[in-house]
Design a protein around this motif. Structure first.
Motif, PDB file in Angstrom:
ATOM      1  N   UNK A   1       5.289  -4.679  -9.494  1.00  0.00           N
ATOM      2  CA  UNK A   1       6.089  -4.769  -8.278  1.00  0.00           C
ATOM      3  C   UNK A   1       7.153  -5.861  -8.391  1.00  0.00           C
ATOM      4  N   UNK A   2       8.296  -5.631  -7.773  1.00  0.00           N
ATOM      5  CA  UNK A   2       9.312  -6.672  -7.684  1.00  0.00           C
ATOM      6  C   UNK A   2       8.889  -7.693  -6.640  1.00  0.00           C
ATOM      7  N   UNK A   3       9.612  -8.839  -6.612  1.00  0.00           N
ATOM      8  CA  UNK A   3       9.281  -9.861  -5.630  1.00  0.00           C
ATOM      9  C   UNK A   3       9.383  -9.349  -4.209  1.00  0.00           C
ATOM     10  N   UNK A   4      10.416  -8.537  -3.922  1.00  0.00           N
ATOM     11  CA  UNK A   4      10.599  -8.004  -2.573  1.00  0.00           C
ATOM     12  C   UNK A   4       9.469  -7.033  -2.213  1.00  0.00           C
ATOM     13  N   UNK A   5       9.090  -6.192  -3.161  1.00  0.00           N
ATOM     14  CA  UNK A   5       8.027  -5.219  -2.911  1.00  0.00           C
ATOM     15  C   UNK A   5       6.696  -5.913  -2.656  1.00  0.00           C
ATOM     16  N   UNK A   6       6.427  -6.971  -3.442  1.00  0.00           N
ATOM     17  CA  UNK A   6       5.187  -7.721  -3.256  1.00  0.00           C
ATOM     18  C   UNK A   6       5.154  -8.381  -1.884  1.00  0.00           C
ATOM     19  N   UNK A   7       6.302  -8.925  -1.476  1.00  0.00           N
ATOM     20  CA  UNK A   7       6.399  -9.568  -0.164  1.00  0.00           C
ATOM     21  C   UNK A   7       6.123  -8.562   0.954  1.00  0.00           C
ATOM     22  N   UNK A   8       6.725  -7.390   0.847  1.00  0.00           N
ATOM     23  CA  UNK A   8       6.519  -6.338   1.854  1.00  0.00           C
ATOM     24  C   UNK A   8       5.066  -5.889   1.859  1.00  0.00           C
ATOM     25  N   UNK A   9       4.491  -5.734   0.666  1.00  0.00           N
ATOM     26  CA  UNK A   9       3.089  -5.323   0.565  1.00  0.00           C
ATOM     27  C   UNK A   9       2.170  -6.343   1.236  1.00  0.00           C
ATOM     28  N   UNK A  10       2.360  -7.612   0.925  1.00  0.00           N
ATOM     29  CA  UNK A  10       1.522  -8.648   1.536  1.00  0.00           C
ATOM     30  C   UNK A  10       1.675  -8.671   3.055  1.00  0.00           C
ATOM     31  N   UNK A  11       2.895  -8.465   3.526  1.00  0.00           N
ATOM     32  CA  UNK A  11       3.121  -8.444   4.976  1.00  0.00           C
ATOM     33  C   UNK A  11       2.398  -7.261   5.624  1.00  0.00           C
TER      34      UNK A  11
END
Length: 230
Positions: A1-11
């Motif tokens: 995952x990219x940084x943005x995707x990981x951030x969205x996933x965690x959210x």
């Protein structure tokens, strides 16, 4: 995952756990259900404590994701260290422990842990959301990125302190009200309880070691982990 995707996933996962935590008091508002939470409230159950723990962990993970993007760094030292400690010593082992112990006892004898008259209180989806999905979500977290494990004695000490604190509360509630959080406790003699508590400690410690092993298998030793982060 990219940084943005990981951030969205965690959210999204954090939001999911917040929703599950919100549902706990709603269930207790029904007069027919309120007796379930007598003598200790929902927090006498490890399941619900784990839900709160996951909210805290994913909240910290989200914070780290955001700070990384703001600071343009791969690691925010203090937040990353706290995130790692929270996941390795509590979030992963407790969610794994809840998953394993619940379903072992449930399939052996549902009445020992989750009396059948509660089937009408907790819908099947909620049962799986709080006892099944927690484990694969923790496994996904291992795959998403490396976690730095503390020294084994430190990690197990933190988990042990958490376990002692929880069992102390369970025993205190029993001493004050004469009721056990889980029916299985009431079917055991004092010696049986000591053996049972020893076994569940070994299972909890095994959950911690499993997480450490999986992290090492996926990301290598500490030196390799530092290289991946830099």
């Amino acid at each position: 995952m990219t940084g943005s995707s990981t951030c969205i996933y965690h959210f999204l996962v954090m939001s999911w756990y917040i929703f599950l935590n919100y549902d706990i008091p709603v269930l207790g508002e029904d007069p027919q259900n309120s007796e379930i939470f007598l003598n200790g409230g929902p927090w006498k159950y490890l399941t619900f404590i784990n839900m709160l723990l996951q909210v805290i962990f994913y909240g910290v993970a989200c914070l780290e994701d955001v700070l990384k993007r703001i600071e343009r760094k791969k690691s925010i030292t203090f937040v990353t260290a706290f995130r790692d400690l929270l996941f390795t010593t509590l979030a992963f082992p407790v969610s794994t422990f809840v998953f394993v112990t619940f379903w072992i006892l449930f399939f052996y004898d549902q009445e020992l842990l989750f009396p059948k008259d509660l089937d009408d209180v907790f819908p099947k989806w909620y049962l799986h959301a709080t006892h099944t999905i927690v484990f694969p979500l923790s496994l996904i977290e291992v795959i998403l990125g490396p976690y730095s494990y503390p020294l084994k004695k430190i990690g197990l000490s933190i988990l042990t302190a958490f376990g002692i604190a929880y069992l102390s509360r369970v025993l205190w509630i029993y001493s004050e009200t004469g009721t056990w959080a889980y029916p299985v406790f009431g079917k055991l003699s004092p010696a049986g309880l000591a053996v049972f508590f020893s076994l569940i400690y070994l299972l909890a410690a095994g959950s911690y070691l499993l997480g450490e092993k999986l992290n090492h298998w996926k990301w290598g030793d500490k030196k390799q982990l530092r290289e991946k982060r830099n």
